[in-house]
Design an enzyme around this catalytic site. Structure first.
Site, PDB file in Angstrom:
ATOM      1  CG  HIS A 318      -2.137  -0.960   1.239  1.00 42.89           C
ATOM      2  ND1 HIS A 318      -3.154  -0.312   0.257  1.00 42.89           N
ATOM      3  CD2 HIS A 318      -2.594  -2.033   1.479  1.00 42.89           C
ATOM      4  CE1 HIS A 318      -4.145  -1.433   0.177  1.00 42.89           C
ATOM      5  NE2 HIS A 318      -3.780  -2.332   1.044  1.00 42.89           N
ATOM      6  CE  LYS A 505      -4.209  12.756   0.339  1.00 46.51           C
ATOM      7  NZ  LYS A 505      -4.909  11.573  -0.022  1.00 46.51           N
ATOM      8  NE  ARG A 506      -1.491   7.431   7.554  1.00 43.36           N
ATOM      9  CZ  ARG A 506      -0.121   7.136   7.189  1.00 43.36           C
ATOM     10  NH1 ARG A 506       0.728   7.682   8.118  1.00 43.36           N
ATOM     11  NH2 ARG A 506       0.098   6.976   5.990  1.00 43.36           N
ATOM     12  CE  LYS A 511      -1.565   9.945   3.962  1.00 42.44           C
ATOM     13  NZ  LYS A 511      -1.996   9.346   2.897  1.00 42.44           N
ATOM     14  CB  THR A 613      -9.681   5.208  -1.911  1.00 47.32           C
ATOM     15  OG1 THR A 613      -8.986   5.376  -0.396  1.00 47.32           O
ATOM     16  CG2 THR A 613      -8.786   4.258  -2.409  1.00 47.32           C
ATOM     17  CE  LYS A 617     -13.516   6.268   0.352  1.00 51.89           C
ATOM     18  NZ  LYS A 617     -12.886   6.353   1.680  1.00 51.89           N
TER      19      LYS A 617
END
Length: 768
Positions: A318, A505-506, A511, A613, A617
Site C-alpha cells: 500500500h 487525510k492522515r 501527504k 481513495t 470519493k
C-alpha cells in the site's frame, strides 16, 4: 443463501462424498490490521433497500431516522485509507456474491478520539463499543490459543517425523467476534472476524500471593487487543505491536484451518478452497504461522507446506513509506515467537541458497534476504511467499517493479501486477449523496448501485445547460448541509457560498498538509498587503489524525489552527478566506464532507502516495482535483482526458533526480519573494506563537528537515490554483467539467477492483 447453507451443511456430513460439490467453493481470507466500516445500521438498511421504509415509519412516530443513526459510534478499528479500503472491498465482495472473511483485531479503544484544544491535538479513549459493538456476535466455539515466549523442544514422533513441544509459554486465548457485512441486493454477506485477547489463566484458582501476578499477567495479555498502533518508541511498545501482529495472524490461520477441516475437507486441498490475502506487511507472519500449523500439527513436509502456502497467499503493498515496509529486530522475533523465528530462518536460508544458484551478487542477495543485519524484513518475506504481489495504482505498481522491489521483479516477473484501488460507489455516492444520485438516475435510468460504469452516460448531457446548472445547485445544497452540521457539532460558522477546498487525510509529512498551509499563508499575506486583492472567497477544510507520538505532524495541526485563529481575528480577511480543522475525522464525517467538496487536494510528493481513495470519493461527488503526478491521480486524469485536471510539481522521476543531484531549499527561498514572505510569517508567528521550527525545517537548517520538498513545488502549486480560480469564476464551464469528471468515475468502483482481484489473484467462486 439456501445454496450456500446447503453446501456448508452437506460438506459436514460424513456420508456425503467430496465429489458431491463439483467445483470447490473458494473463500477469501483478507488479513488486515485496520478496518473502518463506519456505521453499520445506516449502511445495512440502504443495502437491503429498507432505508425509506424505516424512515417513513419512524417519521409517523415523530422520530427522525438520522437521530437513530447518530446513536451508533463508528467502529474504532482503523485510522486511514487502508481500513476504509478494506471495508469497501468487503462490501463489493458481498454485493458480487463472492464468499469472503476479513480478519482484524477487536481493539477495545481503537486509535483515539481526537479533540482540538488550544489549537493542539488532544487524544481521548475511543470507547466505540458502547454503541458500535451492538453488531458483534461472540463466537466462543471458534476461540483458539496463541503462544508467546517460552522454549521450543523437538523430538521424533512415532511416524519418524520431527515433532515440537512448547515449554514455559505465555498462552493467550484469541476470542472471536463476528460482524456481518451486507452487500447491495445480494445473496450472501461478508464476515468481519474480530479477535480479542483474553487470559487463559484468569479463571484459575490461585493462592493469595499469586493473585497480583496473575492480575498483571491478565492485563498484559488484554493489552494486545487494547489499542491500534501502540507507540514503538519504547521497547515495551515495540514488543506489544509485534505481539498484536502475531496474535492476529495466528488466530486467523488457526481459524482458516479449523473451518476447512470442520467442513470435511482434506487438508491437502487447502489451496483449492482458500485464498489468503496480506493487506500491507502487518499480517506477513501468516506465512511462517501457516508453515508451523501445516508441518507441526499436520505432518506436512517443508516442500509440501511451502507449495501450499505460495498457492494460497497474495500480498498488496500500500505504500513505499519505510514505516509500512516493516523491519523487526531479530532478537525480538526470537524472544517473542521462537518457533516462528526458526521457520523464518529456514525460509531465509533456502532463499539465499536459491539466489546463489541464480548467481546473484552477494550484495544483491543481502538486499533481498529475509533476515539481514539482525533484522527480519516483512516485505521481503511477503513477496517471496506470495504468488501475486500488487500495487494499488499504475504509478505505484511501476515504482514497486522498477525501484523498490526491482530485484524481486527480475526473478519473479509474473508475480507483480497492478490492481488500481476502488471505492464502493454505493456508500460513497448513492448513500451519502442522495441528491446527486437521484439526479443522475433521472438522466440515465437503470440501477446505478449495480453498475457504476453506467455513469458514462452522463456525457450525453454535457451540452445541456439546465443539467449543468442542476449539478451546481446540488453542490450548493450539499455545502449548506455540511455548514449546518459543522455549526452544530463544532460551533464553527462557514460560508457555503465560498469555495470548499478540502484536504482530509492522515496527518503525515509526505501527504504535505504543510504545503497547503503555505499557500494559505501566501493568500493571507496578499490580502494583508492589499485587502481588495482579487482573491476568491474560499474555505479551507482540513481533517485527520496525527499519531500520538508524531511530533512534526502534531506541529502541523497546531500551525493549521493558529493560522485559522489569526485569520479569524481580521474582520475583513476572514470574510474572504477561512480555515477549519474538523475534529476526529471518521467515515461518518467523510460521508457528510465528500458531497460538499469542490476542490480535492491530493498534493503528496510524487512517488509517495500509493493510491488516494479519498480523491476518488471527492471526484465522484463532483470535486475537481488539485494534484501531483502521484497515486491514482494520473489514471483519473487520463480517463477524463486531462480536462479540468490541475497538476503541478515534480514527477516521480524528477523527485529522484533532485535528491540525487541535491535538494537545496535555500536557493529556492532566495529566488522567490513569495516564499520569503511565507517563511517570514512563520518566524513571526500566528495567534501569538512563532513557528520558527517549521521555517527551519522547510529550509533544511535544522536536524529535522523537509524530506518532502514543499518549497520545490510551491511556485507551481500557486500557479495551478490561479488556473483553477479562473475556471471557477465561470460556473457553467466549471459545472460541465464536474459532470464530465463524474461520468468517468465508474472505473474507480471497488466492484471493478474486486473483479480484477478475482480474475488475476484470488480465483474465487461466485455463489449463485
Amino acid at each position: 443463501m439456501d445454496e450456500l447453507f446447503n453446501i456448508r451443511w452437506n460438506s459436514k456430513r460424513p456420508d456425503v462424498p467430496r465429489s458431491a460439490v463439483k467445483k470447490p467453493i473458494k473463500t477469501l481470507h483478507y488479513l488486515t490490521i485496520e478496518f473502518l466500516p463506519g456505521r453499520t445500521l445506516k449502511n445495512t438498511l440502504f443495502n437491503l433497500g429498507w432505508h425509506d421504509i424505516f424512515a417513513q415509519a419512524l417519521k409517523q412516530k415523530g422520530i427522525d431516522i438520522n437521530k437513530i443513526f447518530d446513536v451508533e459510534a463508528d467502529a474504532g478499528l482503523g485510522n486511514g485509507g487502508m481500513g476504509r479500503l478494506a471495508a469497501c472491498f468487503m462490501d463489493s465482495l458481498a454485493t458480487l456474491n463472492y464468499p469472503a472473511t476479513a480478519h482484524c483485531i477487536k481493539y477495545d479503544y481503537g486509535l483515539f478520539q481526537q479533540r482540538i484544544i488550544d489549537g493542539q491535538q488532544a487524544e481521548f479513549l475511543d470507547e466505540w463499543q458502547n454503541t458500535g459493538g451492538a453488531w458483534l456476535t461472540a463466537r466462543p466455539d471458534e476461540a483458539v490459543t496463541v503462544r508467546f515466549h517460552g522454549n521450543v523442544g523437538s523430538y521424533k514422533g512415532p511416524d519418524g517425523n520431527l515433532k515440537f513441544n512448547y515449554e514455559g509459554c505465555q498462552e493467550v486465548e484469541a476470542f472471536p467476534f463476528d460482524m456481518m457485512l451486507s452487500g447491495y441486493d445480494s445473496h450472501i454477506v461478508s464476515n468481519l472476524k474480530l479477535w480479542s485477547a483474553k487470559s487463559k489463566s484468569s479463571a484459575k484458582r490461585v493462592n493469595y500471593g499469586e493473585y497480583s501476578n496473575r492480575v498483571n499477567e491478565a492485563k498484559e495479555i488484554e493489552d494486545i487487543s487494547s489499542v491500534l498502533y501502540p507507540s514503538i518508541e519504547q521497547a515495551s511498545g515495540r514488543t506489544l505491536r509485534f505481539k498484536q501482529q502475531y496474535f492476529l495472524v495466528s488466530a486467523s490461520m488457526q481459524n482458516v484451518i479449523n473451518v476447512h477441516l470442520h467442513k470435511g475437507r482434506d487438508i491437502n486441498d487447502l489451496s483449492s478452497f482458500v485464498a489468503i490475502h496480506i493487506n500491507d506487511t502487518h499480517p506477513t507472519m501468516c506465512v511462517p504461522e501457516l508453515m508451523r500449523i501445516l508441518m507441526d500439527e499436520h505432518s506436512f513436509s517443508w516442500d509440501d507446506a511451502w507449495n501450499t502456502i505460495t498457492k494460497c497467499v497474495s500480498y498488496t503493498n500500500h505504500t513505499v513509506m519505510a514505516e509500512a515496509l516493516e523491519v523487526w529486530d531479530a532478537d525480538l522475533v526470537m524472544r517473542v515467537v521462537p518457533r516462528i523465528y526458526q521457520i523464518i530462518s529456514e525460509i531465509d536460508r533456502r532463499f539465499r541458497e536459491y539466489l546463489t544458484k541464480l548467481k546473484k551478487e552477494p550484495k544483491i542477495i543481502e538486499h533481498m534476504a529475509i533476515i539481514s543485519n539482525n533484522s527480519v524484513r516483512m516485505a521481503n518475506l511477503a513477496i517471496h511467499a506470495s504468488h501475486k504481489i500488487n500495487g494499488v495504482s499504475k504509478v505505484h505498481s511501476q515504482i514497486l517493479k522498477e525501484r523498490l522491489f526491482k530485484h524481486f521483479a527480475e526473478i519473479y516477473p509474473d508475480r507483480f501486477i497492478n490492481v488500481t484501488n476502488g471505492i464502493t460507489h454505493r456508500r460513497w455516492l448513492a448513500e451519502c449523496n442522495p441528491r446527486l444520485t437521484e439526479f443522475i438516475t433521472k438522466l440515465i435510468g437503470g440501477d446505478l448501485c449495480k453498475d457504476a460504469q453506467a455513469m458514462e452516460e452522463l456525457c450525453r448531457f454535457l451540452d445541456d445547460t439546465n443539467s449543468i446548472k442542476k449539478i451546481n445547485e446540488i453542490k450548493l445544497e450539499n455545502k449548506k448541509d455540511f455548514a449546518e452540521w459543522l455549526k452544530i457539532h463544532q460551533g464553527i460558522t462557514i460560508n457555503p457560498e465560498s469555495r470548499f477546498d478540502v484536504l482530509v487525510k492522515r496527518i503525515h509529512e509526505y501527504k504535505r498538509q504543510l504545503l497547503n498551509v503555505l499557500r494559505i499563508i501566501y493568500l493571507y499575506n496578499e490580502l494583508k498587503n492589499n485587502p481588495k486583492a482579487d482573491i476568491l472567497p474560499q474555505t479551507f477544510i482540513f481533517a485527520g489524525k496525527a499519531a500520538s507520538n508524531y511530533i512534526m505532524a502534531k506541529r502541523i495541526i497546531k500551525l493549521i489552527n493558529q493560522v485559522a485563529a489569526e485569520i479569524e481575528k481580521d474582520k475583513v480577511i476572514s470574510k474572504i478566506i477561512k480555515v477549519v480543522f474538523v475534529e476526529n475525522y471518521s467515515v461518518t464525517i467523510a460521508e457528510k464532507l465528500m458531497p460538499a467538496t469542490e476542490v480535492s487536494q491530493q498534493i503528496s510528493l510524487a512517488g509517495q502516495e500509493a493510491s488516494g481513495t479519498g480523491n476518488m470519493k471527492a471526484v465522484m461527488n463532483g470535486a475537481l482535483m488539485m494534484c501531483t503526478y502521484d497515486g491514482a491521480n494520473a489514471e483519473i486524469a487520463h480517463l477524463r482526458c486531462n480536462d479540468g485536471t490541475f497538476t503541478f510539481g515534480l514527477s516521480p522521476f524528477e523527485v529522484e533526480r533532485t535528491w540525487r543531484d541535491g535538494y537545496n531549499p535555500i536557493d529556492i527561498y532566495n529566488s522567490n519573494k513569495d516564499i520569503v514572505g511565507v517563511i517570514d510569517a512563520l518566524n513571526n508567528g500566528f495567534n501569538g506563537e512563532s513557528f520558527k521550527d517549521i521555517a527551519s525545517y522547510l529550509l533544511n537548517t535544522c536536524t529535522n528537515k523537509d524530506n518532502y520538498m514543499c518549497l520545490a513545488d510551491f511556485e507551481e502549486f500557486i500557479e495551478a490554483h490561479k488556473k483553477m480560480d479562473a475556471l471557477y469564476r465561470k460556473p457553467l464551464e466549471w459545472g460541465k467539467v464536474v459532470m464530465r469528471n463524474i461520468s468517468k468515475m465508474g472505473y474507480f468502483s471497488a466492484d471493478r477492483a474486486i473483479l480484477d482481484y478475482v480474475k488475476n489473484v484470488w480465483h474465487l467462486t461466485k455463489l449463485k
